[in-house]
Design a protein around this motif. Structure first.
Motif, PDB file in Angstrom:
ATOM      1  N   THR A  23      49.968 -29.098  57.609  1.00 43.12           N
ATOM      2  CA  THR A  23      49.320 -29.282  58.912  1.00 43.12           C
ATOM      3  C   THR A  23      48.339 -30.446  58.864  1.00 43.12           C
ATOM      4  OG1 THR A  23      49.491 -26.893  59.327  1.00 43.12           O
ATOM      5  CG2 THR A  23      47.970 -28.141  60.709  1.00 43.12           C
ATOM      6  N   LEU A  24      48.443 -31.324  59.843  1.00 42.02           N
ATOM      7  CA  LEU A  24      47.498 -32.428  60.019  1.00 42.02           C
ATOM      8  C   LEU A  24      46.592 -32.065  61.185  1.00 42.02           C
ATOM      9  CD1 LEU A  24      46.350 -35.311  59.755  1.00 42.02           C
ATOM     10  CD2 LEU A  24      48.285 -36.119  61.114  1.00 42.02           C
ATOM     11  N   VAL A  25      45.283 -32.047  60.925  1.00 38.27           N
ATOM     12  CA  VAL A  25      44.314 -31.626  61.933  1.00 38.27           C
ATOM     13  C   VAL A  25      43.367 -32.783  62.237  1.00 38.27           C
ATOM     14  CG1 VAL A  25      42.487 -29.990  62.521  1.00 38.27           C
ATOM     15  CG2 VAL A  25      44.436 -29.242  61.131  1.00 38.27           C
ATOM     16  N   VAL A  26      43.342 -33.185  63.503  1.00 35.73           N
ATOM     17  CA  VAL A  26      42.401 -34.209  63.957  1.00 35.73           C
ATOM     18  C   VAL A  26      41.458 -33.539  64.938  1.00 35.73           C
ATOM     19  CG1 VAL A  26      42.114 -36.487  64.987  1.00 35.73           C
ATOM     20  CG2 VAL A  26      44.212 -35.957  63.729  1.00 35.73           C
ATOM     21  N   MET A  27      40.210 -33.353  64.499  1.00 29.85           N
ATOM     22  CA  MET A  27      39.198 -32.704  65.336  1.00 29.85           C
ATOM     23  C   MET A  27      37.932 -33.535  65.317  1.00 29.85           C
ATOM     24  SD  MET A  27      39.370 -28.640  64.506  1.00 29.85           S
ATOM     25  CE  MET A  27      40.707 -27.618  65.134  1.00 29.85           C
ATOM     26  N   PRO A  28      37.210 -33.600  66.425  1.00 31.85           N
ATOM     27  CA  PRO A  28      35.954 -34.357  66.440  1.00 31.85           C
ATOM     28  C   PRO A  28      34.971 -33.818  65.411  1.00 31.85           C
ATOM     29  CG  PRO A  28      36.606 -33.741  68.665  1.00 31.85           C
ATOM     30  CD  PRO A  28      37.502 -33.001  67.727  1.00 31.85           C
ATOM     31  N   THR A  29      34.055 -34.672  64.986  1.00 35.87           N
ATOM     32  CA  THR A  29      32.993 -34.255  64.077  1.00 35.87           C
ATOM     33  C   THR A  29      32.279 -33.038  64.663  1.00 35.87           C
ATOM     34  OG1 THR A  29      32.675 -36.527  63.374  1.00 35.87           O
ATOM     35  CG2 THR A  29      30.895 -35.008  62.914  1.00 35.87           C
ATOM     36  N   PRO A  83      51.849 -27.282  46.817  1.00 37.32           N
ATOM     37  CA  PRO A  83      51.186 -26.275  47.645  1.00 37.32           C
ATOM     38  C   PRO A  83      51.222 -26.697  49.117  1.00 37.32           C
ATOM     39  CG  PRO A  83      49.561 -27.654  46.547  1.00 37.32           C
ATOM     40  CD  PRO A  83      50.897 -28.041  45.990  1.00 37.32           C
ATOM     41  N   VAL A  84      50.859 -25.802  49.987  1.00 36.55           N
ATOM     42  CA  VAL A  84      50.710 -26.153  51.400  1.00 36.55           C
ATOM     43  C   VAL A  84      49.622 -27.227  51.508  1.00 36.55           C
ATOM     44  CG1 VAL A  84      50.211 -25.265  53.709  1.00 36.55           C
ATOM     45  CG2 VAL A  84      51.313 -23.792  52.014  1.00 36.55           C
ATOM     46  N   VAL A  85      49.854 -28.238  52.342  1.00 35.04           N
ATOM     47  CA  VAL A  85      48.909 -29.348  52.464  1.00 35.04           C
ATOM     48  C   VAL A  85      48.234 -29.302  53.832  1.00 35.04           C
ATOM     49  CG1 VAL A  85      48.614 -31.863  52.513  1.00 35.04           C
ATOM     50  CG2 VAL A  85      50.213 -30.814  50.884  1.00 35.04           C
ATOM     51  N   ALA A  86      46.898 -29.324  53.815  1.00 31.12           N
ATOM     52  CA  ALA A  86      46.106 -29.440  55.039  1.00 31.12           C
ATOM     53  C   ALA A  86      45.393 -30.785  54.997  1.00 31.12           C
ATOM     54  CB  ALA A  86      45.087 -28.309  55.148  1.00 31.12           C
ATOM     55  N   ALA A  87      45.690 -31.659  55.939  1.00 31.42           N
ATOM     56  CA  ALA A  87      45.026 -32.966  56.034  1.00 31.42           C
ATOM     57  C   ALA A  87      44.076 -32.924  57.216  1.00 31.42           C
ATOM     58  CB  ALA A  87      46.061 -34.071  56.205  1.00 31.42           C
ATOM     59  N   LEU A  88      42.791 -33.187  56.954  1.00 29.82           N
ATOM     60  CA  LEU A  88      41.766 -33.054  57.979  1.00 29.82           C
ATOM     61  C   LEU A  88      41.040 -34.371  58.200  1.00 29.82           C
ATOM     62  CD1 LEU A  88      40.102 -29.789  56.581  1.00 29.82           C
ATOM     63  CD2 LEU A  88      42.069 -29.947  58.110  1.00 29.82           C
ATOM     64  N   THR A  89      40.812 -34.725  59.448  1.00 29.26           N
ATOM     65  CA  THR A  89      40.033 -35.930  59.750  1.00 29.26           C
ATOM     66  C   THR A  89      39.433 -35.803  61.143  1.00 29.26           C
ATOM     67  OG1 THR A  89      40.088 -38.352  59.963  1.00 29.26           O
ATOM     68  CG2 THR A  89      42.058 -37.160  60.628  1.00 29.26           C
ATOM     69  N   ALA A  90      38.349 -36.545  61.363  1.00 37.53           N
ATOM     70  CA  ALA A  90      37.702 -36.534  62.673  1.00 37.53           C
ATOM     71  C   ALA A  90      38.227 -37.627  63.573  1.00 37.53           C
ATOM     72  CB  ALA A  90      36.183 -36.668  62.518  1.00 37.53           C
ATOM     73  N   THR A  91      38.909 -38.608  63.011  1.00 32.33           N
ATOM     74  CA  THR A  91      39.386 -39.714  63.832  1.00 32.33           C
ATOM     75  C   THR A  91      40.639 -40.304  63.233  1.00 32.33           C
ATOM     76  OG1 THR A  91      38.896 -41.940  64.637  1.00 32.33           O
ATOM     77  CG2 THR A  91      37.771 -41.264  62.653  1.00 32.33           C
ATOM     78  N   ALA A  92      41.690 -40.335  64.003  1.00 31.73           N
ATOM     79  CA  ALA A  92      42.926 -40.947  63.524  1.00 31.73           C
ATOM     80  C   ALA A  92      43.772 -41.359  64.709  1.00 31.73           C
ATOM     81  CB  ALA A  92      43.703 -39.973  62.626  1.00 31.73           C
ATOM     82  N   ALA A  93      43.835 -42.656  64.944  1.00 34.24           N
ATOM     83  CA  ALA A  93      44.736 -43.186  65.963  1.00 34.24           C
ATOM     84  C   ALA A  93      46.174 -42.959  65.494  1.00 34.24           C
ATOM     85  CB  ALA A  93      44.453 -44.668  66.182  1.00 34.24           C
ATOM     86  N   PRO A  94      47.154 -43.038  66.406  1.00 32.67           N
ATOM     87  CA  PRO A  94      48.544 -42.704  66.045  1.00 32.67           C
ATOM     88  C   PRO A  94      49.080 -43.343  64.763  1.00 32.67           C
ATOM     89  CG  PRO A  94      48.367 -42.928  68.401  1.00 32.67           C
ATOM     90  CD  PRO A  94      47.018 -43.312  67.858  1.00 32.67           C
ATOM     91  N   PRO A  95      48.860 -44.638  64.486  1.00 30.21           N
ATOM     92  CA  PRO A  95      49.420 -45.188  63.248  1.00 30.21           C
ATOM     93  C   PRO A  95      48.771 -44.618  61.995  1.00 30.21           C
ATOM     94  CG  PRO A  95      48.036 -46.812  64.354  1.00 30.21           C
ATOM     95  CD  PRO A  95      48.219 -45.686  65.301  1.00 30.21           C
ATOM     96  N   VAL A  96      47.494 -44.228  62.085  1.00 28.12           N
ATOM     97  CA  VAL A  96      46.831 -43.615  60.944  1.00 28.12           C
ATOM     98  C   VAL A  96      47.441 -42.252  60.660  1.00 28.12           C
ATOM     99  CG1 VAL A  96      44.620 -42.843  59.997  1.00 28.12           C
ATOM    100  CG2 VAL A  96      44.700 -44.868  61.449  1.00 28.12           C
ATOM    101  N   ARG A  97      47.703 -41.479  61.719  1.00 28.05           N
ATOM    102  CA  ARG A  97      48.328 -40.162  61.535  1.00 28.05           C
ATOM    103  C   ARG A  97      49.680 -40.305  60.848  1.00 28.05           C
ATOM    104  NH1 ARG A  97      47.790 -38.672  67.808  1.00 28.05           N
ATOM    105  NH2 ARG A  97      45.642 -39.386  68.026  1.00 28.05           N
ATOM    106  N   ALA A  98      50.460 -41.289  61.277  1.00 28.83           N
ATOM    107  CA  ALA A  98      51.789 -41.479  60.693  1.00 28.83           C
ATOM    108  C   ALA A  98      51.685 -41.798  59.205  1.00 28.83           C
ATOM    109  CB  ALA A  98      52.522 -42.602  61.425  1.00 28.83           C
ATOM    110  N   GLU A 136      51.123 -31.141  63.792  1.00 33.14           N
ATOM    111  CA  GLU A 136      49.981 -32.005  64.087  1.00 33.14           C
ATOM    112  C   GLU A 136      49.154 -31.360  65.193  1.00 33.14           C
ATOM    113  OE1 GLU A 136      50.506 -36.163  64.582  1.00 33.14           O
ATOM    114  OE2 GLU A 136      52.069 -36.332  63.045  1.00 33.14           O
ATOM    115  N   VAL A 137      47.904 -31.077  64.874  1.00 33.40           N
ATOM    116  CA  VAL A 137      46.983 -30.488  65.841  1.00 33.40           C
ATOM    117  C   VAL A 137      45.922 -31.545  66.148  1.00 33.40           C
ATOM    118  CG1 VAL A 137      45.323 -28.648  66.306  1.00 33.40           C
ATOM    119  CG2 VAL A 137      47.377 -28.164  64.965  1.00 33.40           C
ATOM    120  N   VAL A 138      46.017 -32.129  67.314  1.00 36.70           N
ATOM    121  CA  VAL A 138      45.087 -33.190  67.712  1.00 36.70           C
ATOM    122  C   VAL A 138      44.267 -32.679  68.886  1.00 36.70           C
ATOM    123  CG1 VAL A 138      44.844 -35.581  68.463  1.00 36.70           C
ATOM    124  CG2 VAL A 138      46.741 -34.933  66.946  1.00 36.70           C
ATOM    125  N   CYS A 139      42.992 -32.429  68.637  1.00 41.13           N
ATOM    126  CA  CYS A 139      42.128 -31.880  69.683  1.00 41.13           C
ATOM    127  C   CYS A 139      41.488 -33.004  70.485  1.00 41.13           C
ATOM    128  CB  CYS A 139      41.057 -30.998  69.058  1.00 41.13           C
ATOM    129  SG  CYS A 139      41.759 -29.529  68.303  1.00 41.13           S
TER     130      CYS A 139
END
Length: 539
Positions: free
Chosen positions: A39-45, A171-186, A199-202
């Motif tokens: 799961t890739l999680v993009v959530m604000p700080t 193992p299961v991978v969790a990638a977390l960040t507060a900011t990622a424009a579309p090319p960064v997510r890819a 991909e969970v983008v809040c």
């Protein structure tokens, strides 16, 4: 009501973390991880990313490895977990041999659930072996944008994490960040070798942060005057160490409790500044971008940029350190076009083709397989330099990288051909960086809703002008996207004759802004698009 998996994680969050209500995006991300899905999680700080991995960690059999670039943040998270009676340990360069052995033993025995470490620790084969023996069930990559050369805070040590995941038994991978424009997510997904990730983008909007751009003379006096008048505490970002020291001095002369913070200071001095700020003993920290990632201070009332940053990615993350308590906060950018030249200088420079060829040639002379240390010693270059060159060669399809190993790719081209291909990769990346800087310029100079522009950059559409940024208050903002049935609407997938596939991220009356996978951010006049057939909708 949610799925059964979401109801289960909500129950654990309530019982183990005391969270009576989860925030948007948290239940979906937690449930996916608990069910074994990357799961890739993009959530604000301040959006609750730590809880996203802590809940599924308690549901999965086996320990959790958390990779974070910041020792201070690791320390805070370990202490918070221990206060909840969760067993957590951390590894860093200062950890004694005895402490290491004890930590690994408790992991293998199932007595410790969480181990925190910096990515540099995973360059050590003994650490990777010990972790593999503990059979972790979850690998958490915090500040995941650091893995992306597209990202604004790229760190070469993050490049090995995909290979580390393989070495740990996937193992299961969790990638977390507060900011990622579309090319960064890819690129995060690609680099971490994530498997069919959710991909969970809040929402990126932080409506409690007011947005303003002011012109500046560049001498710093106007910045100091503005900071003096703002509610405290706050952060001021500069492009250089020299400017950070100068502005801290000016503020001190005005009676503001201020201190500089930058990578040129001794670590003990930087730590002292951070601790004083967190304790309320300083009103303002004037810093380069070395300060702030992972800082959990909810009452920061402003973030001021004394000079224009290099991208909206870094700008968004830095202003996100304000107003985490939900109370009103200010983001003020001091802008003059001349400062863009400095940022263009930072994005300049291309790797030497001879150096790239030398790396490829040395690998061939080693029989097509070696390790980074041996390659570094053989060529007499720094670890960072060899990592950078290998990264480009990998993108060009000439090498395959493991945690420490380097191997020639199957059907690898000749060294000179590999070097040319790798340099072309670097040239494309530099051009993309320049388009990101151009988007920063457009944000600073726009007369339309500034919040709408910023959110559009991250692929999120604001229904209309926000009514609260400086352009809206000045009455110049208009709805950027025309109403009705139009060609190339927001989020339309398109293809350009030269730059290939992309996505429309902004639609105005007379122009489009498109994010191309290879060409970066481009502004196109609609008249040219339609008359010359430059774009076609890709469906």
């Amino acid at each position: 009501m949610g799925t059964s998996a979401e109801r289960r994680v909500e129950r654990v969050a309530r019982e183990a973390l005391g969270l009576d209500e989860l925030r948007p995006g948290q239940p979906e991300a937690m449930a996916a991880l608990a069910e074994g899905r990357d799961t890739l999680v993009v959530m604000p700080t301040g959006g609750g990313k730590s809880a996203v991995y802590q809940v599924p960690a308690l549901l999965l059999d086996g320990p959790t490895l958390v990779v974070s670039p910041l020792i201070a943040l690791q320390r805070d998270q370990v202490e918070a977990l221990r206060e909840r009676d969760e067993q957590a340990v951390r590894l860093d360069a200062g950890t004694s041999k005895g402490e290491r052995e004890s930590s690994f033993e408790s992991l293998r025995a199932g007595e410790t659930e969480f181990l925190f470490c910096a990515p540099e620790q995973l360059a050590r084969p003994d650490v990777v072996r010990e972790l593999a023996a503990a059979k972790p069930s979850l690998l958490v990559v915090d500040e995941a944008h650091c893995v992306s050369a597209w990202g604004h805070d790229f760190r070469p040590d993050y490049l090995r994490l995909g290979a580390v995941a393989d070495a740990l038994g996937r193992p299961v991978v969790a990638a977390l960040t507060a900011t990622a424009a579309p090319p960064v997510r890819a690129e995060i997904v690609e680099r971490l070798r994530m498997r069919d990730p959710l991909e969970v983008v809040c929402g990126f909007d932080r409506p409690n942060i007011s947005l303003e751009v002011r012109g500046t003379t560049g001498d710093g006096e106007d910045v100091a005057e503005a900071v003096e008048a703002l509610a405290k505490p706050g952060l001021v970002y500069t492009a250089t160490r020299k400017r950070a020291a100068e502005l801290a001095g000016r503020l001190g002369e005005r009676g503001v409790r201020a201190a500089a913070y930058h990578a040129g200071m001794r670590r003990a001095d930087r730590d002292a500044v951070q601790e004083a700020f967190m304790a309320g003993e300083l009103d303002v920290v004037v810093a380069t971008n070395a300060f702030g990632m992972g800082i959990d201070k909810p009452d920061v009332r402003f973030v001021v940029h004394a000079q224009v940053p290099g991208s909206l990615d870094s700008y968004y993350q830095e202003i996100g350190r304000a107003g985490r308590d939900g109370e009103p906060a200010a983001a003020v950018l001091f802008y003059r076009a001349e400062d863009l030249g400095m940022q263009r200088f930072f994005t300049g420079g291309l790797p030497d083709e001879d150096a790239l060829a030398a790396v490829a040639r040395a690998l061939g002379e080693e029989g097509g397989r070696t390790d980074r240390k041996h390659l570094r010693e053989r060529l007499g270059i720094t670890a960072r330099r060899v990592t950078s060159l290998l990264n480009l060669l990998e993108k060009a399809g000439a090498v395959r990288l493991g945690t420490r190993s380097v191997a020639a790719a199957e059907d690898a081209p000749a060294p000179e051909e590999a070097a040319r291909a790798a340099r072309e990769v670097a040239e494309r990346h530099r051009e993309v960086e320049r388009t990101r800087l151009e988007m920063m310029r457009r944000y600073a100079e726009t007369r339309d809703c500034r919040r709408g522009f910023l959110l559009g950059y991250f692929g999120e559409r604001l229904p209309g002008p926000c009514g609260a940024c400086d352009t809206c208050l000045a009455g110049t903002a208009s709805h950027p996207e025309p109403a009705g049935d139009v060609r190339f609407p927001m989020h339309a997938r398109v293809e350009h004759v030269e730059w290939g596939p992309g996505e429309v991220i902004r639609r105005e009356e007379d122009r489009l802004t498109v994010l191309f996978h290879e060409g970066g951010y481009r502004e196109l006049l609609l008249s040219a698009v339609t008359e010359e057939g430059l774009l076609r909708e890709a469906g």
